[in-house]
Design a protein around this motif. Structure first.
Motif, PDB file in Angstrom:
ATOM      1  N   THR A 154      41.368 -45.486  21.116  1.00  0.00           N
ATOM      2  CA  THR A 154      42.357 -45.230  20.516  1.00  0.00           C
ATOM      3  C   THR A 154      42.848 -46.331  19.610  1.00  0.00           C
ATOM      4  N   LYS A 157      40.548 -46.650  16.672  1.00  0.00           N
ATOM      5  CA  LYS A 157      41.068 -45.398  15.687  1.00  0.00           C
ATOM      6  C   LYS A 157      42.417 -45.712  14.805  1.00  0.00           C
ATOM      7  N   GLU A 158      43.276 -46.491  15.442  1.00  0.00           N
ATOM      8  CA  GLU A 158      44.512 -46.779  14.870  1.00  0.00           C
ATOM      9  C   GLU A 158      44.089 -48.056  13.779  1.00  0.00           C
ATOM     10  N   GLU A 183      45.918 -34.952  13.512  1.00  0.00           N
ATOM     11  CA  GLU A 183      47.066 -35.162  14.219  1.00  0.00           C
ATOM     12  C   GLU A 183      47.290 -36.314  14.965  1.00  0.00           C
ATOM     13  N   ASP A 184      46.527 -37.101  15.262  1.00  0.00           N
ATOM     14  CA  ASP A 184      46.740 -38.514  16.054  1.00  0.00           C
ATOM     15  C   ASP A 184      47.117 -39.385  14.877  1.00  0.00           C
ATOM     16  N   GLU A 185      46.421 -39.418  13.701  1.00  0.00           N
ATOM     17  CA  GLU A 185      46.923 -40.197  12.559  1.00  0.00           C
ATOM     18  C   GLU A 185      48.181 -40.029  12.050  1.00  0.00           C
TER      19      GLU A 185
END
Length: 365
Positions: A154, A157-158, A183-185
């Motif tokens: 995670t 990815k961030e 959506e996570d972004e």
């Protein structure tokens, strides 16, 4: 709704704030006369409320409100602490949208910090300061996330998102033009609360002569409108000086004054319409003998969530919503008469509330 009013010094920002809120913030012809952010709460004019309040003989009529925050004039280097710097940039982070006042009038008696009138240069100056401030936020976040990115998917990815976003800002682009890949972004992006990701309404402040044609003959206003359109922002033309005069008049005098100027609405009304459009907002109404009231919600809100605006118990124990359009209710003269005509609907959890709905919520907790 909370709107932050920003701009360079001496563009008419505090004059506009004073006239919108009648709050009397100090307004002077020198930079930094606004040292603490002034806050004013303004009722949203809504003719429907008065009519419904009269019909029900309501003891109380409560309009929706907008909170305006007047933030000190920013200058070049504000993000590095120039002028009154970061202190004020942090105040902007708390608002839903930014009202950026841009000077589009000449007046030799009012100095401009850069010595000449150039609305696009002024917009660029402010935007760069907002970008620099956002980059500082991102750099701090990158330093924190980088420590765990090798062991945590995670975080990795961030970190990738943060580095792409930082590169985007380094090109002089605003965060709201950045495209999240999933959506996570989007969730990460929202959590940073970046200044350049906030919706913007440009207030083109003109001389009185430019009001009648809505600034069409003012080259500066034309450029601001083109810029706003390209960036999916709203823009409205205002004369802060005229608004200040309007602020001292009662309702009847205001209507006559506007008519004399060839205007159909005040700057406050223009700004409220622009902010509702920009933020995708609307109002539903509740009406009765005790109180008639407007409630502001996002367009597309379903009945239980609208009920939750009134009280969390209403949402938790939602059963049904008794809904009638305000025009039908006024025409029939009472809820009972509207029911008889079949104009009142009993709506469930999937009902999407419409602007101007008068709603009676049924709930059980």
């Amino acid at each position: 709704m909370k709107l932050g009013i920003i701009g360079l010094p001496n563009v008419g920002k505090s004059t506009l704030f004073n006239s919108l809120t009648k709050a009397g913030a100090e307004s002077a012809n020198y930079p930094f006369c606004t040292i603490d952010p002034n806050i004013g709460i303004v009722p949203v004019p809504d003719e429907r409320l008065k009519l419904l309040g009269d019909m029900y003989h309501s003891k109380k009529v409560t309009p929706a409100t907008i909170e305006f925050v007047d933030i000190a004039g920013l200058v070049k280097g504000a993000s590095q602490g120039e002028g009154l710097g970061n202190q004020f940039l942090s105040n902007i982070r708390e608002v839903d949208a930014i009202v950026h006042v841009v000077r589009c009038f000449e007046d030799s008696n009012i100095v401009h910090v850069d010595g000449s009138i150039d609305p696009m240069r002024d917009i660029e100056t402010i935007n760069l300061e907002l970008i620099f401030s956002d980059m500082e936020i991102l750099e701090r976040r990158i330093a924190k996330v980088a420590r765990t990115a090798k062991m945590d998917k995670t975080a990795a990815k961030e970190l990738a998102l943060l580095e792409r976003l930082k590169a985007h800002l380094e090109e002089g682009k605003l965060a709201k033009g950045f495209e999240a890949e999933d959506e996570d972004e989007q969730v990460f992006l929202a959590s940073y609360n970046l200044l350049t990701d906030k919706p913007v309404i440009f207030a083109a402040n003109v001389a009185e002569d430019d009001l009648a044609d809505d600034g069409a003959s003012n080259a500066g206003v034309v450029k601001v409108k083109e810029f706003a359109q390209a960036g999916s922002s709203e823009v409205f033309v205002i004369c802060a000086q005229i608004e200040q005069e309007i602020a001292e008049l009662d309702e009847e005098e205001t209507a006559m004054f506007l008519e004399d100027l060839g205007l159909s609405e005040s700057g406050l009304q223009k700004l409220i319409r622009a902010s509702y459009r920009l933020l995708g907002l609307m109002s539903f109404l509740t009406a009765g003998e005790d109180e008639t009231r407007a409630w502001t919600i996002k367009i597309g809100t379903k009945a239980p969530q609208a009920a939750g605006k009134i009280h969390t118990d209403f949402e938790r124990g939602f059963i049904k919503a008794e809904v009638v359009n305000y025009k039908d209710l006024l025409e029939q003269g009472s809820l009972a008469a509207a029911r008889e005509k079949g104009l009142v609907g009993m709506e469930g959890k999937e009902y999407v509330v419409q602007d101007g709905d008068v709603i009676l919520f049924r709930f059980n907790v």
